[in-house]
Scaffold this active site. Structure first.
Site, PDB file in Angstrom:
ATOM      1  N   CYS A 185       4.371  -8.163  -6.821  1.00 56.84           N
ATOM      2  CA  CYS A 185       5.319  -7.213  -6.243  1.00 56.84           C
ATOM      3  C   CYS A 185       5.202  -7.117  -4.727  1.00 56.84           C
ATOM      4  O   CYS A 185       5.828  -6.274  -4.105  1.00 56.84           O
ATOM      5  CB  CYS A 185       5.152  -5.830  -6.867  1.00 56.84           C
ATOM      6  SG  CYS A 185       3.521  -5.094  -6.605  1.00 56.84           S
ATOM      7  N   GLU A 203      -5.124  -5.857  -5.517  1.00 57.28           N
ATOM      8  CA  GLU A 203      -4.959  -5.801  -4.060  1.00 57.28           C
ATOM      9  C   GLU A 203      -6.287  -5.959  -3.329  1.00 57.28           C
ATOM     10  O   GLU A 203      -6.321  -6.314  -2.154  1.00 57.28           O
ATOM     11  CB  GLU A 203      -4.348  -4.458  -3.652  1.00 57.28           C
ATOM     12  CG  GLU A 203      -3.082  -4.089  -4.377  1.00 57.28           C
ATOM     13  CD  GLU A 203      -2.736  -2.629  -4.151  1.00 57.28           C
ATOM     14  OE1 GLU A 203      -1.942  -2.365  -3.231  1.00 57.28           O
ATOM     15  OE2 GLU A 203      -3.266  -1.770  -4.888  1.00 57.28           O
ATOM     16  N   HIS A 222      14.782   0.186   7.533  1.00 60.83           N
ATOM     17  CA  HIS A 222      16.085   0.680   7.114  1.00 60.83           C
ATOM     18  C   HIS A 222      17.203   0.054   7.935  1.00 60.83           C
ATOM     19  O   HIS A 222      18.329  -0.118   7.437  1.00 60.83           O
ATOM     20  CB  HIS A 222      16.128   2.207   7.225  1.00 60.83           C
ATOM     21  CG  HIS A 222      15.562   2.886   6.020  1.00 60.83           C
ATOM     22  ND1 HIS A 222      15.132   4.191   6.020  1.00 60.83           N
ATOM     23  CD2 HIS A 222      15.338   2.432   4.758  1.00 60.83           C
ATOM     24  CE1 HIS A 222      14.690   4.515   4.821  1.00 60.83           C
ATOM     25  NE2 HIS A 222      14.801   3.465   4.043  1.00 60.83           N
ATOM     26  N   ASP A 248      -1.338  -6.141   0.698  1.00 69.84           N
ATOM     27  CA  ASP A 248      -2.682  -5.617   0.958  1.00 69.84           C
ATOM     28  C   ASP A 248      -3.768  -6.620   0.614  1.00 69.84           C
ATOM     29  O   ASP A 248      -4.795  -6.684   1.293  1.00 69.84           O
ATOM     30  CB  ASP A 248      -2.899  -4.319   0.184  1.00 69.84           C
ATOM     31  CG  ASP A 248      -2.138  -3.160   0.814  1.00 69.84           C
ATOM     32  OD1 ASP A 248      -2.183  -3.044   2.053  1.00 69.84           O
ATOM     33  OD2 ASP A 248      -1.489  -2.404   0.089  1.00 69.84           O
TER      34      ASP A 248
END
Length: 574
Positions: A500, A429, A188, A453
């Site tokens: 993604c 993944e 963040h 992953d």
């Protein structure tokens, strides 16, 4: 002159004097209370929480209203401090152990760290750093101190770490850039830096020891390079680069909402990875063509117990309406059973990272799964959606998940709600899923490769482990061959293939992915204008040739060098 390397998280070039900001955990000690002091200590805790919340409200007051993402992050932090479970756990620890509030907060924090550490999604796992920063702010308030960053003259901030709130306080007219020893591209703090337009580099080991106050520093927020006491020649080079960066940023944003089409007409959809409803305005501003990954775990992680179907429905509907007429791709629950061990009566696991999680958890607890699917499907009448299942390792899991999906569709139809059958996809993944991609492709409408992953599982590397993180290499030839195999399986079966993971937003990888035949790339919103710009400057035919050449190379270093050379030859800028 010294050159240091980190991770560039907010683009731009800055040159200025160093301002060292020494931050870190506040030192505390355990204080044993008498029974009569316990309730007074709890009152002290509540006063400190109120002071910290008031301080965050003050931070919000200085953020321009058009900066939606920093405001939403601070709002989320305020909600975290008001979280009943956090307050209750701390109060109980004080009452049970007769200790001071500072000590109790640190102990409760460890409990939450264990929960977040067990999350498979790296992006969600990182949210624990926000709570760590908040706990430190409350401890400072308990000790009558205030954590703030005040810089009077233009400078480059050098620190061990910065909280999102501290970053939001930084003024672009005096903070030319910042460099920290820790952090990541998805934190963040990085998001706030990008929103404010402040160049930033994180994960520069030992930077607070390498740089002294007043040293002249150059920061390149794109490449992650930090140069200390540069020569005049280097300064002039970076002054030119800074001007070019500013011009490029303006050009990219001007064209952000235009489609990404290669020179020879191939359309590539560029979508956003989102977690929060409040991220939607920024995603649209940066040109997102829908959502390629909506992480649905937030409502599960941030509250005590399981969210209700109605809570989920309201959230999902707002996301769909916010993105409409574009599509939202919902990833079903991707979290470990240890988070709900009490609610679901599950035993403890020795290795939760490889245990009952994601689609495995949902298929073992069908009501948990059905509740989420009902909420998604009910919300789907308000726009366009897709559903994808995470951590698929074999055909049976996929078929079972689809069976539950169709049972829920039938159930809603019997209740009088006619819902269109959504496109259904599998996340690739797990290496076994990649190996049988040709089999899985016959049962879905699309694949979405979660490279974060997939790379970890294929290379047997935990990228959160500093001892082996350097081995985490997206351009490893083995990884590229796996990705190519999945893309070819999708193409042969006639389904779409998307990515993604973080690799989708890496500019250097884009021509390679286009050449492999990817139809969609989904990423952090701030990267979208850059990726779209690259796609518009390349041809699909050239990218196909590039992919073939790259797949013949034998090591990641060689591949990276070849891609950099290719970019230079094509005069591609990013």
């Amino acid at each position: 002159m010294k050159r240091l390397q980190g991770i560039g998280v907010s683009p731009g070039v800055a040159i200025g004097p160093a301002y060292l900001l020494l931050t870190g955990n506040v030192k505390i000690s355990r204080r044993i209370l008498t029974p009569s002091q316990v309730e007074k200590e709890i009152d002290r805790l509540h006063r400190a929480l109120a002071t910290t919340i008031k301080d965050l409200e003050e931070v919000k007051r200085h953020i321009p209203p058009e900066m939606v993402q920093p405001l939403s992050i601070i709002d989320a932090h305020i909600l975290m401090l008001k979280d009943p479970s956090l307050i209750r756990d701390t109060e109980q620890f004080i009452r049970r152990h007769y200790v001071n509030a500072e000590w109790a907060l640190r102990k409760v924090l460890k409990k939450y760290q264990r929960v977040f550490d067990s999350l498979k999604d790296f992006y969600l796992r990182e949210r624990i750093h926000d709570l760590e920063h908040l706990i430190e702010r409350v401890i400072l308030a308990l000790q009558g101190q205030n954590e703030s960053v005040e810089i009077e003259e233009p400078a480059i901030v050098i620190a061990h770490d910065l909280s999102p709130a501290d970053t939001a306080r930084l003024k672009p007219d005096t903070t030319q850039a910042f460099v920290t020893e820790v952090g990541s591209r998805t934190s963040h703090t990085a998001i706030v830096a990008r929103s404010l337009g402040i160049p930033a580099v994180v994960a520069v080991k030992g930077v607070t020891e390498e740089i002294s106050p007043g040293d002249l520093v150059i920061v390149d927020g794109l490449s992650g390079e930090v140069i200390v006491n540069p020569s005049q020649e280097v300064i002039e080079e970076f002054i030119d680069r800074r001007l070019e960066c500013q011009l490029q940023r303006e050009r990219f944003l001007d064209l952000a909402k235009e489609p990404a089409v290669t020179l020879d007409g191939r359309r590539v959809f560029v979508r956003a990875n989102l977690e929060l409803l409040d991220e939607i305005p920024m995603a649209l501003e940066f040109g997102a063509e829908g959502v390629g990954l909506f992480r649905t775990e937030y409502l599960y992680v941030t509250k005590e117990g399981l969210p209700s179907e109605e809570e989920l429905f309201i959230n999902y509907r707002q996301v769909i309406e916010g993105i409409r007429p574009n599509i939202v791709t919902f990833r079903t629950l991707d979290i470990g059973g240890d988070k709900f061990a009490k609610e679901l009566n599950l035993p403890a696991e020795i290795n939760p990272a490889l245990g009952l999680r994601a689609i495995r958890l949902c298929l073992k607890n069908i009501e948990l799964f059905r509740t989420q699917l009902r909420a998604i499907l009910r919300a789907s009448v308000y726009g366009k959606i897709r559903i994808m299942f995470p951590l698929i390792s074999g055909l049976n899991e996929l078929l079972e998940a689809k069976k539950v999906l169709f049972e829920v569709l039938d159930e809603l139809s019997q209740e009088g709600l006619e819902v269109d059958v959504p496109e259904c996809g599998a996340m690739i993944e797990v290496p076994t899923a990649a190996a049988i991609a040709d089999i899985l492709a016959k049962e879905v409408d699309f694949f979405s490769i979660g490279t974060n992953d997939l790379i970890q599982y294929a290379l047997a590397i935990d990228r959160g482990n500093e001892q082996v993180a350097h081995l985490y290499e997206p351009l490893h030839p083995g990884i590229l061959r796996i990705i190519k195999h999945v893309a070819e399986a999708a193409k042969k079966t006639g389904i779409k293939v998307a990515m993604c993971g973080e690799m989708a937003g890496e500019p250097l990888c884009v021509p390679l992915l286009v050449g492999m035949g990817f139809d969609e790339l989904s990423m952090n919103p701030q990267t979208i204008p850059i990726i779209k710009n690259i796609i518009r400057q390349i041809s699909y035919e050239d990218c196909q040739k590039l992919a073939k050449e790259i797949l013949s190379l034998s090591c990641a270093k060689e591949i990276r060098s070849y891609l950099e050379y290719w970019f230079q030859q094509k005069d591609l800028a990013f």
